[in-house]
Scaffold this motif. Structure first.
Motif, short mmCIF file in Angstrom:
data_model
loop_
_atom_site.label_atom_id
_atom_site.label_comp_id
_atom_site.label_asym_id
_atom_site.label_seq_id
_atom_site.Cartn_x
_atom_site.Cartn_y
_atom_site.Cartn_z
N LEU A 161 34.64 26.50 -77.44
CA LEU A 161 35.17 27.03 -76.70
C LEU A 161 34.56 27.61 -75.23
N GLY A 162 34.70 27.13 -74.27
CA GLY A 162 34.25 27.80 -73.20
C GLY A 162 33.84 29.91 -72.81
N PRO A 163 33.22 30.06 -72.46
CA PRO A 163 33.37 31.53 -72.29
C PRO A 163 34.27 31.30 -70.32
N ARG A 164 35.28 33.21 -71.95
CA ARG A 164 36.42 33.76 -70.51
C ARG A 164 37.81 32.52 -70.10
N SER A 165 37.76 31.37 -71.10
CA SER A 165 38.30 30.60 -70.93
C SER A 165 39.43 30.04 -72.40
N ALA A 166 40.23 29.34 -72.11
CA ALA A 166 41.63 29.18 -72.89
C ALA A 166 42.00 27.47 -72.88
N ARG A 167 42.58 27.48 -74.34
CA ARG A 167 42.61 25.87 -74.46
C ARG A 167 43.28 25.82 -75.52
N ASP A 168 44.62 24.38 -75.61
CA ASP A 168 45.70 24.76 -75.94
C ASP A 168 44.62 23.10 -77.44
N ILE A 169 44.06 23.25 -79.06
CA ILE A 169 43.70 22.74 -79.84
C ILE A 169 44.52 22.43 -80.54
N GLY A 170 45.16 21.34 -80.67
CA GLY A 170 45.70 20.39 -81.44
C GLY A 170 47.76 20.68 -81.05
N ILE A 171 48.53 19.71 -81.60
CA ILE A 171 50.33 19.72 -81.54
C ILE A 171 50.60 19.71 -82.24
N LEU A 172 52.00 20.06 -83.18
CA LEU A 172 52.39 19.95 -84.64
C LEU A 172 53.54 19.86 -83.97
N VAL A 173 53.75 18.18 -84.21
CA VAL A 173 55.29 18.26 -83.67
C VAL A 173 56.58 18.08 -84.79
N LYS A 174 57.96 18.91 -85.11
CA LYS A 174 58.82 18.86 -86.24
C LYS A 174 60.11 18.38 -86.01
N GLU A 175 60.73 17.78 -86.41
CA GLU A 175 61.91 17.27 -86.33
C GLU A 175 63.18 18.19 -86.04
N ASP A 176 64.10 17.92 -84.71
CA ASP A 176 64.51 19.08 -84.39
C ASP A 176 65.88 20.18 -85.32
N ALA A 177 65.77 19.36 -86.86
CA ALA A 177 66.24 20.49 -87.39
C ALA A 177 65.94 21.50 -88.51
N PHE A 178 64.27 21.92 -88.08
CA PHE A 178 63.35 22.29 -88.26
C PHE A 178 63.92 24.03 -87.84
N ILE A 179 64.29 23.89 -86.66
CA ILE A 179 64.32 24.91 -85.86
C ILE A 179 66.41 25.32 -85.47
N PRO A 180 67.18 24.90 -86.25
CA PRO A 180 68.56 24.86 -85.86
C PRO A 180 68.65 26.09 -84.27
N THR A 181 69.74 24.69 -84.19
CA THR A 181 69.75 25.04 -82.50
C THR A 181 71.77 25.61 -82.31
N VAL A 182 71.45 26.41 -80.89
CA VAL A 182 72.80 26.31 -80.63
C VAL A 182 73.69 25.62 -79.55
N LYS A 183 74.36 26.52 -78.87
CA LYS A 183 74.78 24.87 -77.65
C LYS A 183 75.47 25.73 -76.88
N GLN A 184 76.09 27.36 -76.82
CA GLN A 184 76.67 27.77 -76.03
C GLN A 184 75.73 29.29 -75.46
N LEU A 185 75.82 29.71 -74.12
CA LEU A 185 75.19 31.32 -73.99
C LEU A 185 76.58 32.24 -74.86
N GLY A 186 75.49 32.72 -75.56
CA GLY A 186 75.44 33.89 -76.40
C GLY A 186 76.26 34.07 -77.91
N GLU A 187 75.76 32.13 -78.14
CA GLU A 187 75.70 32.07 -79.42
C GLU A 187 74.16 32.74 -80.34
N VAL A 188 74.33 32.83 -81.13
CA VAL A 188 72.78 32.80 -82.21
C VAL A 188 72.72 31.93 -82.81
N SER A 189 71.64 31.33 -83.32
CA SER A 189 71.25 30.86 -84.91
C SER A 189 70.81 31.93 -85.57
N THR A 190 71.25 31.53 -87.10
CA THR A 190 70.78 31.84 -88.25
C THR A 190 70.68 31.48 -89.21
#
Length: 245
Positions: A132-161
């Motif tokens: 990684l060069g001086p004064r620089s930034a970069r992504d090093i790798g990507i991790l892909v997880k299925e949609d159920a990994f983080i439960p989602t909500v459909k409407q504004l105002g809802e909060v996932s628990t």
């Protein structure tokens, strides 16, 4: 009173010459010893000064890598199948490159934050060395997880628990370009505590992360830094790391 004119014949007499030679020899030896001691002290002071100057230069110029951002994005894949992509961005704020980088990160649903072997993970899952060069930034790798990994909500105002929380964590081991310096470690650990719909686009979710109590640290402040360095550097030599996606 004995004058110098009267005393001179006494000193040049043969019976006194050996004594004079001995006296002057002792004086020369004492002077030489004192000079040697003084020179040694002066050399030691110069060496200490050079070491302080070098340490000061290294502390200012050396690579310093830490987590800049942790992206957690929800994407549409083929046939409208959604997934989460997790990607840490590492930043080098130093004035010289970071080299021999080995890094690992993971994401799991757990009852508590990872620690010990769970945090360090398997070196076979870590990514191959890069830089990684001086004064620089970069992504090093990507991790892909299925949609159920983080439960989602459909409407504004809802909060996932969550019953068990998703945790995101990882570490990066690297060296600076100065000779004779130790390897460095940066760690991160976050818990997903909140998910709400984002008004930015349909299906988008806004994720809130909370720092874990441990493992948000660098170098000596990380309790497992020495184990990570030993594991990473041993694997770098044996070529056990995987390629970047």
């Amino acid at each position: 009173t004995l004058s110098l004119h009267d005393a001179l014949p006494i000193f040049i007499e043969p019976k006194h010459s050996n004594a004079l030679i001995a006296i002057f020899t002792v004086l020369i030896c004492v002077t030489g010893i004192w000079y040697t001691i003084f020179a040694a002290l002066q050399w030691g002071a110069m060496k200490d000064s050079n070491q302080i100057s070098r340490a000061s230069l290294e502390s200012v110029q050396r690579a310093f890598v830490s987590l800049q951002t942790l992206r957690v994005d929800r994407f549409n894949q083929v046939n409208n199948v959604k997934s989460w992509q997790i990607s840490p961005t590492w930043e080098n704020t130093g004035a010289t490159p970071a080299v021999d980088i080995a890094q690992y990160f993971n994401a799991e649903t757990r009852k508590s934050a990872p620690d010990g072997k769970d945090f360090i993970g398997r070196i076979s899952d870590a990514y191959e060395p890069t830089y990684l060069g001086p004064r620089s930034a970069r992504d090093i790798g990507i991790l892909v997880k299925e949609d159920a990994f983080i439960p989602t909500v459909k409407q504004l105002g809802e909060v996932s628990t969550f019953t068990d929380s998703p945790y995101l964590w990882g570490w990066l081991c690297y060296r600076d370009t100065f000779t004779g310096t130790d390897a460095h470690v940066s760690e991160f650990c976050f818990q997903v505590v909140r998910v709400v719909p984002s008004p930015a686009s349909e299906g988008a979710q806004r994720v809130t992360l909370l720092s874990c109590d441990l493992h948000n640290c660098v170098d000596g402040s990380c309790p497992d830094a020495s184990k990570i360095i030993e594991l990473a550097e041993g694997s770098l030599k044996k070529g056990k790391l995987r390629e970047h996606p």
